[in-house]
Structures are given as C-alpha cells and as structure tokens.
Design a protein around this motif. Sequence first.
Motif, short mmCIF file in Angstrom:
data_model
loop_
_atom_site.label_atom_id
_atom_site.label_comp_id
_atom_site.label_asym_id
_atom_site.label_seq_id
_atom_site.Cartn_x
_atom_site.Cartn_y
_atom_site.Cartn_z
N GLU A 1 -4.99 7.03 -2.21
CA GLU A 1 -4.45 7.88 -1.15
C GLU A 1 -3.40 8.84 -1.70
O GLU A 1 -3.33 10.00 -1.29
CB GLU A 1 -3.85 7.01 -0.05
CG GLU A 1 -4.89 6.28 0.78
CD GLU A 1 -4.28 5.32 1.78
OE1 GLU A 1 -4.93 5.04 2.78
OE2 GLU A 1 -3.14 4.85 1.54
N GLY A 2 -2.59 8.36 -2.63
CA GLY A 2 -1.57 9.21 -3.20
C GLY A 2 -2.13 10.30 -4.09
O GLY A 2 -1.56 11.39 -4.20
N ARG B 1 1.22 4.20 -2.83
CA ARG B 1 0.87 5.54 -2.38
C ARG B 1 1.97 6.53 -2.75
O ARG B 1 1.70 7.58 -3.35
CB ARG B 1 0.64 5.56 -0.87
CG ARG B 1 0.34 6.94 -0.31
CD ARG B 1 0.08 6.88 1.20
NE ARG B 1 -0.17 8.21 1.73
CZ ARG B 1 0.80 9.04 2.14
NH1 ARG B 1 2.07 8.65 2.09
NH2 ARG B 1 0.50 10.23 2.61
N ARG C 1 0.83 -1.20 0.00
CA ARG C 1 0.00 0.00 0.00
C ARG C 1 0.87 1.25 0.00
O ARG C 1 0.62 2.20 -0.76
CB ARG C 1 -0.91 -0.03 1.23
CG ARG C 1 -1.73 1.23 1.46
CD ARG C 1 -2.53 1.08 2.74
NE ARG C 1 -3.24 2.29 3.10
CZ ARG C 1 -3.96 2.43 4.22
NH1 ARG C 1 -4.05 1.40 5.05
NH2 ARG C 1 -4.57 3.55 4.49
N ASN C 2 1.92 1.27 0.81
CA ASN C 2 2.78 2.45 0.89
C ASN C 2 3.55 2.67 -0.40
O ASN C 2 3.75 3.81 -0.84
CB ASN C 2 3.76 2.29 2.06
CG ASN C 2 4.60 3.53 2.25
OD1 ASN C 2 4.10 4.61 2.54
ND2 ASN C 2 5.91 3.39 2.08
N GLY D 1 -3.63 2.39 -1.98
CA GLY D 1 -2.46 3.24 -1.95
C GLY D 1 -2.48 4.29 -3.06
O GLY D 1 -2.14 5.45 -2.83
#
Length: 315
Positions: free
Chosen positions: A271-272, A210, A206-207, A268
């Motif tokens: 969110e980004g 993102r 996910r990171n 992700g």
Amino acid sequence: MTISAVIRAYNEGEHLGRLLTGLERQTVAVDEVVVVDSGSSDDTVAIARAHGCRVVPIAKEEFTFGRSLNFGCDAAKGDLLLIVSAHVYPVYETYVQHMISPFDDRDTAIAYGRQVGDHRTKFSETRIMRKWFPEQSIRNQSHPFSNNANAIIRKDVWSQLRYDEQLTGLEDLDLAKRALSLGMRLDYVAEAPVVHVHEETWSTIRNRYRREAIAYKRIMNEEQFSAREAVFLAGVNIMSDYYHAVRHGELLGHLIDIPSFRVAQFLGAVEGFRTDPTMSQSLLRRFYYPDLRRPRSTADLGTPIDYADSTGSNL
C-alpha cells in the motif's frame, strides 16, 4: 564528551519508568534526559519529571517523527545525543558505555544499537529484530540502515543535517544516508542491546509498514518492489517463521499470529509503494528476507540490569 538522552513520548506511562530506571543504573551516566511529549493524557509527564527529566512539549498537530526529534535535539545540551524510544529499556548496565564507544573515532557521526524482544513480542517481529540487529557489531557500515529506537548521533552532525520533518517515518535512515554521502561514518553496536516493547494490533502493524514504505520510496528511488514480489516474500517469511517455530517447540502458540503479522507487514508495504513502487534492492533483503543464521551467545556484554527490585513507577 557530554551525553543527552532524547526520548519521544506519547502516553508511555506504562513503559517510560523502566527506561529511565535503566538509564539511571548505567556505569556511564547520561548528563541529562530530554523527553519530547506530544500531548500525553496519562502519567507520562509526571513520571518524566519525577525522574528529573526536562520535558519539551510538542503539539499533536505539529507532530512528525522528524520534527519531534528536532525539538528534542534543539533543547539538548550534550555533545552526543542518545536517541531512544520511550518503550525500550537497556539490558545491561554497560549500555551507555558501549553506545558511546564508537565516538572515540572522530569520523564516527552516528551509531545505532541492537534491539531484542521480550515475552510480549510477536514471533515474527522477534525474527525481524534478529535480522535487522545481528549479534555482531559493524564498524564503518556501508549502507544507511539505522534505527532511532536505539541510536546516538553527534550534536554537530545533527545540527548540520537535521531530521526531515516531512517524512512519515524512517527519518533515521534518511539522515544516515545523507551523512554517508558526505563521507561520515555509521557504526552498529551489537554490545548495546535494548528490549523494544511492541504491543501492536493487526491494523497498527499494517499502518507502520505502510507509512515506512511511503517514506522509503521518497528516500530511495532505485529498483521496483511489486505486489507479486510482496506475495512471494510474505509466503517465504511465513514458511521460515513456521520452520523456526517448530525448531523451538513454539508452533502451536503461533499458528495464527505468524501469518497475521506477515500479511499485515507486506500488505502495508505494498500500500505504501503502490503509487510509486520503488525499493532499493540492497536494503530490501535487510528489511524483508528471512535470516537463517543461528544466534550466538553474547553472555560477556556486561551485567544485566535487575528491574525486579526497582521501586520506580510502572516497572
């Protein structure tokens, strides 16, 4: 032309020895290996030095993907800079030979090679690699997709453009975009595959997506990428992954990890992009739409490297 390999590393003791062994077994040798280490606490530096690499340190608080590469490229002496992730390793002994082949044409500024997974790679990630890194080479590629896990650039081109040190990722795509805008040439080399080892948790997947979305919205500012589109594409990719898992008789082993990976990927990405939700439609399909083509044989690429008989560290 002389060749410098530039490797970014942080606690890569488990993987680095295999990569360095693969580079040592090439039909065309690299002239030097520069390892940019961002404060490893394991045996990464010891392994690098045991293989004769030059180690360039960068402080953790100074690290960005672009800055660490600029450190390594600054230190490198070669005419061509072979940029590889510390957790990849070449499949064939002809890897370097194929990676440098596009540079017989002076107009070629950058090239990037194929990436494949292994038994540790999640099913969905394997399908993404097949989409992003097809089995057919692309000469004079028209769009700026590139990937610094397996890439090569002329040093004079890097000196002119340098990697953006403020981006949270995709520094490769950004530099390629600027190179294309100046009329330079970008090639994709399918004949130079590496195995890219990704052993990520749900949160790190996910990171990753993102931070890449944050970078992407800064580099590309064209069409919208909405939450509705992300939900649709997550569903499409999950169903496509399930379909291919059934075809390969692997569904039971991936019932959970397929939706888990795709949810992390698209959550992700949303969110980004949520503060400035823009994405180039020309590359959106490359990044997110499933590839339905069947793979073809590439058995004529060269001799596979036999890592089993190596006595190097962490093989």
